[in-house]
Scaffold this active site. Structure first.
Site, PDB file in Angstrom:
ATOM      1  N   ALA A 173       0.891  -1.000   0.243  1.00 41.63           N
ATOM      2  CA  ALA A 173       0.014  -0.061  -0.037  1.00 41.63           C
ATOM      3  C   ALA A 173       1.137   1.081   0.054  1.00 41.63           C
ATOM      4  CB  ALA A 173      -0.868  -0.013   1.442  1.00 41.63           C
ATOM      5  N   GLY A 195       0.530  -4.957   0.869  1.00 41.74           N
ATOM      6  CA  GLY A 195      -0.468  -4.712  -0.117  1.00 41.74           C
ATOM      7  C   GLY A 195      -0.348  -5.614  -1.420  1.00 41.74           C
ATOM      8  N   GLU A 221      -0.883  -9.078  -0.767  1.00 40.42           N
ATOM      9  CA  GLU A 221      -2.375  -9.151  -0.659  1.00 40.42           C
ATOM     10  C   GLU A 221      -3.065  -9.234  -1.755  1.00 40.42           C
ATOM     11  OE1 GLU A 221      -2.090  -6.278   2.572  1.00 40.42           O
ATOM     12  OE2 GLU A 221      -3.202  -7.746   3.733  1.00 40.42           O
ATOM     13  N   GLU A 277       4.056  -5.026   7.306  1.00 38.21           N
ATOM     14  CA  GLU A 277       3.265  -4.133   7.874  1.00 38.21           C
ATOM     15  C   GLU A 277       3.859  -3.815   9.306  1.00 38.21           C
ATOM     16  OE1 GLU A 277       1.961  -6.690   6.010  1.00 38.21           O
ATOM     17  OE2 GLU A 277       0.448  -5.668   4.500  1.00 38.21           O
TER      18      GLU A 277
END
Ligand code: CO8
Length: 258
Positions: free
Chosen positions: A66, A109, A112, A132
């Site tokens: 992200a 992310g 993911e 993270e």
């Protein structure tokens, strides 16, 4: 001109190819990229001429997570109110099979997003991780759930708690990726896989995808019953008649997607 700025879109036969394209940020997933990927997947999913979707990044990064710079200033109230990252759930609703072709970093992310696809073909350069925790957060796009289902508790805990990366070989051993190929061959192999899927009957491929996905949502007995009922329903299609007739007649099937 493409309607998108952070991704590239191509059609290769019946395969819709989406290439993440924010090279300066290693394809970090900002809000615009999320909206564009979701829109592109939904457009391909709604397109009868598309039988499979291929999602890829660059040689250096599938996606490095992200977008940390975009997230940094946000408050709890903001991320809660906008339900940050919830739009990614819309990829799970796509019924067309989605193949991820991953080279380089697939972190946070990025890992993911790859796991939101139906299966992953990795280059030998791929690195997967959920780092993270090193930023003071935890996975937010399903990593703690999908990674655990893919590789089991031991490795999921290891990755989520230490933040370490796993290389392609370890990822294949652990069951996160379907195949590892030399980086130079990645796109060719992934496109070949997607093209093979797209050559099948689309409704039958959708049923196969739905049945496999059901295994993550239900008990074994219910899942087996669901599979059997869907299997029975394939006999209502022209493509079941054609597929079996072609086998008996020793010829290639001509599926009509019906
Ligand atoms: N976000 C924003 N920018 C990034 C990101 C990212 N995730 N990753 C890389 N970039 C940028 C860098 O800042 C750099 O930009 P600039 O040139 O302007 O400084 C550029 O991309 C190139 O990166 P590097 O110079 O760092 O390249 P290296 O080859 O040296 O390193 C790495 C590559 C190891 C991948 C390194 O960039 C890195 O560690 N990136 C961050 C990886 C990471 O931590 N990802 C997880 C992010 S968090 C997440 O995905 C889920 C959050 C869930 C939160 C839930 C809240 C609700």
């Amino acid at each position: 001109m493409s309607e998108y700025e952070t991704i590239l879109i191509e059609r290769k036969g019946r395969v819709g190819v989406i290439t993440l394209n924010r090279p300066k940020a290693l394809n970090a997933l900002n809000g615009q990229l999320m909206r564009e990927v979701v829109a592109a997947v939904e457009a391909f999913d709604a397109d009868d001429e598309i039988g499979a979707i291929l999602l890829t990044g660059s040689e250096k990064a599938f996606a490095a997570g992200a977008d940390i710079k975009e997230m940094q200033p946000k408050t709890f109230a903001q991320v809660y109110a906008e339900d940050l990252f919830s739009q990614w759930d819309r990829l799970s609703a796509a019924r067309t099979p989605i193949v991820a072709a991953v080279a380089g970093y697939a972190l946070g992310g990025g890992c993911e997003l790859a796991m939101l696809c139906d299966f992953i073909i990795a280059a030998d350069t791929a690195k997967f991780g959920q780092p993270e925790i090193k930023l003071g957060v935890i996975p937010g796009i399903g990593g703690s759930q999908r990674l655990t289902r893919a590789v089991g508790k031991a490795k999921a805990m290891d990755l989520c708690l230490t933040g370490r990366n796993m290389d392609a070989e370890e990822a294949e051993r652990a069951g996160l990726v379907a195949r590892v190929v030399p980086a130079a061959d990645l796109l060719e192999v992934a496109l070949e896989a997607a093209t093979t899927i797209a050559s099948m009957s689309l409704p039958i491929a959708m049923m196969a995808k739905e049945a496999v996905n059901r295994s993550f949502e239900t008990t074994l007995a219910e899942g087996v019953k669901f599979e059997r009922r869907v299997f029975h329903s394939t006999f209502a299609t022209a493509d079941q008649k054609e597929g079996m007739a072609a086998f008996v007649e020793k010829r290639a099937p001509k599926f009509v997607n019906g």
